[in-house]
Design an enzyme around this catalytic site. Structure first.
Site, PDB file in Angstrom:
ATOM      1  N   VAL A 138      67.692  37.200  43.132  1.00 24.65           N
ATOM      2  CA  VAL A 138      68.197  38.247  42.241  1.00 24.65           C
ATOM      3  C   VAL A 138      69.116  39.169  43.026  1.00 24.65           C
ATOM      4  O   VAL A 138      68.702  39.798  43.994  1.00 24.65           O
ATOM      5  CB  VAL A 138      67.024  39.059  41.647  1.00 24.65           C
ATOM      6  CG1 VAL A 138      67.551  40.171  40.780  1.00 24.65           C
ATOM      7  CG2 VAL A 138      66.118  38.138  40.852  1.00 24.65           C
ATOM      8  N   ASP A 180      49.728  43.198  40.087  1.00 28.54           N
ATOM      9  CA  ASP A 180      50.384  44.021  41.113  1.00 28.54           C
ATOM     10  C   ASP A 180      51.698  44.564  40.589  1.00 28.54           C
ATOM     11  O   ASP A 180      52.716  44.516  41.289  1.00 28.54           O
ATOM     12  CB  ASP A 180      50.610  43.164  42.376  1.00 28.54           C
ATOM     13  CG  ASP A 180      50.887  44.029  43.598  1.00 28.54           C
ATOM     14  OD1 ASP A 180      51.376  43.491  44.609  1.00 28.54           O
ATOM     15  OD2 ASP A 180      50.634  45.258  43.537  1.00 28.54           O
ATOM     16  N   PRO A 183      56.927  49.379  41.130  1.00 25.69           N
ATOM     17  CA  PRO A 183      58.391  49.373  41.192  1.00 25.69           C
ATOM     18  C   PRO A 183      58.954  48.436  42.255  1.00 25.69           C
ATOM     19  O   PRO A 183      60.060  47.917  42.102  1.00 25.69           O
ATOM     20  CB  PRO A 183      58.725  50.840  41.521  1.00 25.69           C
ATOM     21  CG  PRO A 183      57.583  51.604  40.991  1.00 25.69           C
ATOM     22  CD  PRO A 183      56.382  50.750  41.191  1.00 25.69           C
ATOM     23  N   ASN A 185      58.004  45.553  42.818  1.00 29.27           N
ATOM     24  CA  ASN A 185      57.983  44.192  42.294  1.00 29.27           C
ATOM     25  C   ASN A 185      58.855  44.002  41.073  1.00 29.27           C
ATOM     26  O   ASN A 185      58.813  42.948  40.443  1.00 29.27           O
ATOM     27  CB  ASN A 185      56.549  43.798  41.922  1.00 29.27           C
ATOM     28  CG  ASN A 185      55.763  43.363  43.135  1.00 29.27           C
ATOM     29  OD1 ASN A 185      56.346  42.984  44.142  1.00 29.27           O
ATOM     30  ND2 ASN A 185      54.450  43.434  43.054  1.00 29.27           N
TER      31      ASN A 185
END
Lengths: 559, 245
Positions: A138, A180, A183, A185
Site C-alpha cells: 500500500v 488488533d 491506527p 494497522n
C-alpha cells in the site's frame, strides 16, 4: 565570550555553528547507534539482502519498517511486475512447530479475505528460518501518521469509519476477528482509501508467546481482551473501532472516564451516542454488528441531507419536553412531549402515568393520539377512549365511538347511545339493536319516540326481517364478540408493552422509540374531539332521563 | 540465479552503483554523482583556499574540479578508492591541486567554458572559510574535518525535514541543542513549559531525537560508501579527524 570547549568531551567548539553542539559528540551518536543491520539481527530478522536470497521468486528491495513483532520489506514480483510487501516474523517463532502449523492455517484463512478495504494476502511461506507473508503493498501512510500530522478532520473521520466497518463486516462474516485494530494497522492510500492490515497477526503472535503478554496494543483492546478472556468474539473489534473513532474525532485515546467527543472538540452531538455504544465495557451492550455502526452514520448523513423544507419543519416544530422526576413502577408520573427531538430528529412520544403530547401513551393519556387506560385525543384509545374517534374497551365516547358502552355521533357498542347507535342496547336517532330505542329503531325490543311508528313495509318483507331480526342479532351478539376477540387483546397488548418498557436513562437509546410518521396538528383534533365529546355527552345527558325511563319500561315489559 | 551473484546488491548505495557498473553511462550514475558533489563541495573549496587561492579563484576552480570529476574519464579512477566517495574525492582533489597552476592558467585563457558547469552556489564559502582554526591543519586534515562538518549538517537537515513533515517543527527547534550539547542548556522544565507538555515528554522526545539523529548520520554516510558495513568505520575516521588525532 562563549565557552570554547565542549563540556562533555573537552574538544574545541570554535569551528562550529554554536547551535549545533559539539561535532565530536554528534559524530559519536552515529557510531554508538546500532545500525539497522544490528537491530534486525537483535530481533532475529533478516536484512533485505538475506531475505532476497531466502525467497528466490522475489526481488527484495529494501526495508520499510521493523519492530519487535516483525519487519516489513518492499519487494518486487518479477513475473507479475508488481510491487509487494513482505512481512517477516522473528526467526525464533518458526522453531515452534505448533506455531508454524497455526501460521500456515492463519495464512490460508487470511487469503480468503478479499476486500477493497483489507490489505490482500497473496502468499505465505517459511524460508531460511523465517515465516513470511507476501501481501499487497500500500503506497501511503498509516492512520497513526495521519493523526500525528493532524490531517484528519471529524468529517473525514466519519467517512473513514464506514470503510473500516465494511472491511470488518467482510471479515466477521467469515468468522475472522482482527483483535488488533489500531491506527498503526490502518493504512491510507494516496487517494484516501482506508485499508486494514495485519488481520490475525495478533492472535497468532499471542498463541506463540506463552506469557500473559497480549500482542494487541493495550489502549485499543476491549476489556474482555485485556483481562485475558478466552471468549473473545467480533465485538472486541467493535470496541477497538470505537477507540480509534474517538481518537480520530478528538485527537486523544479515551481514558477510563472519557469526555464525550462533543465536549472535547467541535463534534456533532449525535456521534456521542455512537461512541458511547461502541465503548461499552460489556460486549452485550455494544453494537452487536459493525453494520449497525455504518447504518447509524449513514442515517446521520441522510438526516443532514434531508430536504430543506422538511428540515425547517422539524426545526420549527421542536416542541417541548418535560418529564417528572417522580416515577411509579419505573414510569414517570407526568410526561409532556410534543414536536420533534432536534437531536434524534424523531417525533417525541409522551409516556407516563399522566401523558400529554402529540402521541401520548399512558395511564391517563391526552394527545393527538392518546392511548392508555384513559385515552383522550383526536384518536383516543383505551379502557376509556374519548375522542374524535373514541375507542374504548369499556367506554367509548366520540364523534365515532365504539366500546362496551359507546356514546357518540356514530356509536356502536354493547350499550350504544348516539345519533346513529347500534348495539346490544341502542339508543339513538337511528337505533338498531337488541333493545332499540329511538326515532327509527329496529330491534327485538323496540321503543319509538312517541308518535312515530316503524314503516309498515318493514313488517313482512325480506328487508323487513333483516332489519328487525338479523340486524339486531348482529349488534347484540357480533359486536360484543368483536370487542372480546379483537379490541381487548389489542388494547391489553398495548398496555402490557407500555408497562414492560424500561425507562430511558438520559441519552440511552431504546428500540422502538420512534413513532411511525403521524400527521401533525393532532392537537387540533384533540381540541375538536373534546368539544365534540362534550356535546355528545351533553346530548346524551339530555336524552338520558327520557331514555332511562324508556329502557326501564322496555325491560319491565320483557321480564 | 544469475542476478543473485551480486551478493552485496542490497547493501550498496547509489554511489556504489556507479562503481560497480564502471560505466559512466549507467542510468542514474551521473545523477548520483552530481548529487553527492553538490553535498560535499565545501571541503574541496576549503583545500583550494588553503593552498592559496582567493575566494573568486577557488570558486572557479571548484567548478572546474567537479566538472572534471563528472566527466567520463574520472570514474574509472574511482574504483581504486575502494568505494568511499570521500576518499575518492580527496585523491582527485589532491591531483587537481597538484596541477592547480595549470588549471588556473587554463581558466584564465577561457578554457573553463568547455567544462560542464555544475552551478553550485558558493557564496557561503567565503563566510565559512573565515575561521582561523583551519590554519593549523594540513590540506588533507582540513578536507576531512570539513567533510565531517558537512556530514553533520546534512544529517541535521534530514532530521529537521522529517520533523517538519510530521508537523513537529517546533519540537525540533526546541530540542536541537540537546542532541549533543557542547554548552550549558536551558533546563528541561523550561522547554516543557515552552512546548506545553510534561517534563517526561521532553525527556522522551530528546531520547528519540538523539536516536533519530544517530540513524540519520548513518544514512548520510551510507550514501558515500560501498558497503553498509563500512559506515561505522567511516564515522570513526571522521571522528579522528575532528579530534585531531
Amino acid at each position: 565570550m562563549p565557552n570554547q570547549f565542549c563540556k562533555t568531551c573537552g574538544g574545541s567548539l570554535e569551528s562550529t555553528n554554536p547551535n549545533a553542539g559539539c561535532p565530536r559528540c554528534l559524530l559519536r551518536m552515529g557510531i554508538d547507534e546500532p545500525t539497522i543491520a544490528q537491530e534486525l539481527q537483535r530481533f532475529n530478522l533478516p536484512t533485505p539482502e538475506q531475505l532476497d536470497r531466502a525467497i528466490p521468486r522475489l526481488d527484495v528491495i529494501d526495508l520499510i519498517a521493523h519492530g519487535g513483532m516483525g519487519a516489513v520489506y518492499r519487494a518486487r514480483q518479477p513475473e507479475l511486475d508488481r510491487i509487494v510487501a513482505v512481512k517477516v516474523l522473528p526467526a525464533e517463532l518458526s522453531k515452534n512447530r505448533l506455531f508454524v502449523e497455526r501460521f500456515a492455517q492463519e495464512a490460508r484463512t487470511l487469503a480468503k479475505l478479499n476486500h477493497p478495504h483489507i490489505v490482500t494476502v497473496h502468499d505465505s511461506g517459511i524460508t531460511g528460518g523465517w515465516c513470511y507473508i507476501v501481501m499487497e503493498h500500500v503506497d501511503g501512510i498509516t492512520l497513526r501518521d495521519a493523526i500525528s500530522q493532524q490531517a484528519i478532520s471529524p468529517e473525514q473521520a466519519v467517512e473513514i469509519v464506514p470503510e473500516l466497518c465494511e472491511a470488518l463486516k467482510a471479515a466477521h462474516r467469515q468468522g475472522i476477528v482482527h483483535r488488533d485494530i489500531k491506527p498503526e494497522n490502518v493504512l491510507l492510500t494516496r487517494d484516501g482509501v482506508a485499508k486494514i492490515a495485519d488481520f490475525g497477526i495478533a492472535k497468532l503472535l499471542n498463541s506463540a508467546i506463552e506469557t500473559d503478554f497480549n500482542a494487541g496494543t493495550r489502549r485499543y483492546m476491549a476489556p474482555e481482551q485485556l483481562f485475558g478472556g478466552t471468549d473473545i468474539d467480533h465485538r472486541a473489534d467493535i470496541y477497538s473501532l470505537g477507540v480509534v473513532l474517538y481518537e480520530l474525532l478528538t485527537g486523544q485515546v479515551p481514558a477510563e472516564d472519557y469526555v464525550p467527543p462533543s465536549r472535547a472538540a467541535e463534534i456533532d452531538k449525535r456521534l456521542d451516542l455512537v461512541v458511547r455504544k461502541t465503548l461499552q465495557k460489556r460486549p452485550e451492550l455494544r453494537y452487536q454488528d459493525v453494520r449497525e455502526i455504518a447504518e447509524e452514520l449513514e442515517q446521520m448523513r441522510k438526516d443532514d441531507e434531508m430536504p430543506a423544507r422538511q428540515k425547517i419543519l422539524v426545526q420549527a416544530n421542536q416542541g417541548i419536553q418535560w418529564k417528572s422526576r417522580a416515577r411509579i413502577f419505573g414510569l414517570p408520573v407526568i410526561h409532556i412531549a410534543t414536536g420533534f427531538d432536534p437531536k434524534t430528529r424523531k417525533k417525541r412520544i409522551a409516556k407516563g402515568w399522566f401523558a400529554v403530547g402529540d402521541v401520548a401513551i399512558g395511564g391517563f393519556a391526552i394527545g393527538g393520539l392518546g392511548v392508555g387506560l384513559i385515552g383522550i385525543g383526536g384518536a383516543g384509545m383505551g379502557l376509556v377512549g374519548i375522542g374524535g374517534a373514541g375507542i374504548g374497551l369499556l367506554l367509548g365516547v366520540g364523534g365515532g365511538a365504539t366500546g362496551l358502552i359507546a356514546n357518540g355521533g356514530g356509536a356502536a357498542g354493547g350499550i350504544a347511545v348516539g345519533g346513529g347507535a347500534a348495539g346490544g342496547i341502542a339508543v339513538g336517532g337511528g337505533a338498531a339493536g337488541h333493545v332499540a330505542i329511538g326515532g327509527g329503531a329496529a330491534g327485538n325490543f323496540v321503543a319509538h319516540a312517541a308518535g312515530v311508528s316503524p314503516p309498515g313495509w318493514l313488517d313482512n318483507t325480506v328487508i323487513g326481517s333483516f332489519v328487525t331480526e338479523t340486524l339486531p342479532w348482529l349488534f347484540s351478539a357480533l359486536l360484543p364478540t368483536i370487542y372480546l376477540c379483537v379490541l381487548i387483546p389489542v388494547v391489553l397488548t398495548g398496555l402490557l408493552a407500555l408497562l414492560k418498557q424500561r425507562n430511558p436513562k438520559d441519552g440511552e437509546m431504546l428500540e422502538g422509540e420512534t413513532a411511525k410518521p403521524v400527521p401533525l396538528r393532532y392537537l387540533f383534533g384533540l381540541g375538536a374531539a373534546m368539544v365534540g365529546g362534550c356535546v355528545a355527552v351533553t346530548a346524551a345527558g339530555i336524552q338520558g332521563s327520557t331514555i332511562l325511563n324508556q329502557v326501564v319500561e322496555v325491560l319491565k315489559a320483557r321480564f | 540465479m544469475q542476478r543473485k551473484s551480486q551478493s552485496d546488491r542490497f547493501e550498496t548505495t547509489q554511489w556504489s552503483e556507479v562503481l560497480l557498473a564502471g560505466n559512466p553511462n549507467q542510468l542514474g550514475a551521473k545523477e548520483a554523482l552530481d548529487r553527492l558533489c553538490r553535498k560535499y563541495w565545501f571541503p574541496v573549496y576549503a583545500v583550494l583556499r588553503k593552498r592559496g587561492s582567493t575566494h573568486t579563484d577557488a570558486e572557479d576552480l571548484t567548478q572546474a574540479f567537479f566538472a572534471e570529476v563528472l566527466s567520463d574519464n574520472k570514474i574509472a579512477v574511482a574504483d581504486k578508492a575502494r568505494g568511499r566517495f570521500r576518499w575518492f574525492l580527496l585523491t582527485a582533489c589532491n591531483n587537481f591541486v597538484a596541477n592547480v597552476h595549470r588549471h588556473q592558467t587554463a581558466l584564465k585563457r577561457g578554457g573553463g567554458q568547455k567544462h560542464i558547469s555544475i552551478n553550485i552556489d558558493m557564496e557561503s564559502g567565503l563566510q565559512r572559510y573565515k575561521s582561523l582554526e583551519d590554519q593549523q591543519w594540513t590540506a588533507e586534515q582540513i578536507f576531512d574535518r570539513r567533510w565531517a562538518l558537512e556530514l553533520i549538517d546534512h544529517a541535521t537537515n534530514r532530521v529537521r525535514d522529517e520533523y517538519e513533515a510530521r508537523g513537529k517543527a517546533a519540537w525540533f527547534e526546541a530540542l536541537e541543542p540537546f542532541i549533543a550539547p557542547g554548552t550549558e542548556l536551558p533546563p528541561h522544565n523550561q522547554i516543557a513549559a515552552g512546548l506545553n507538555v510534561s517534563v517526561g515528554a521532553v525527556k522522551t522526545a530528546i531520547h528519540r531525537l538523539r536516536k533519530r539523529f544517530g540513524v540519520a548520520l548513518q544514512e548520510e554516510v551510507a550514501e558515500t560508501v560501498h558497503h553498509r558495513k563500512e559506515v561505522k568505520d567511516e564515522l570513526k575516521i571522521l571522528l579522528d579527524a575532528l579530534t585531531g588525532a
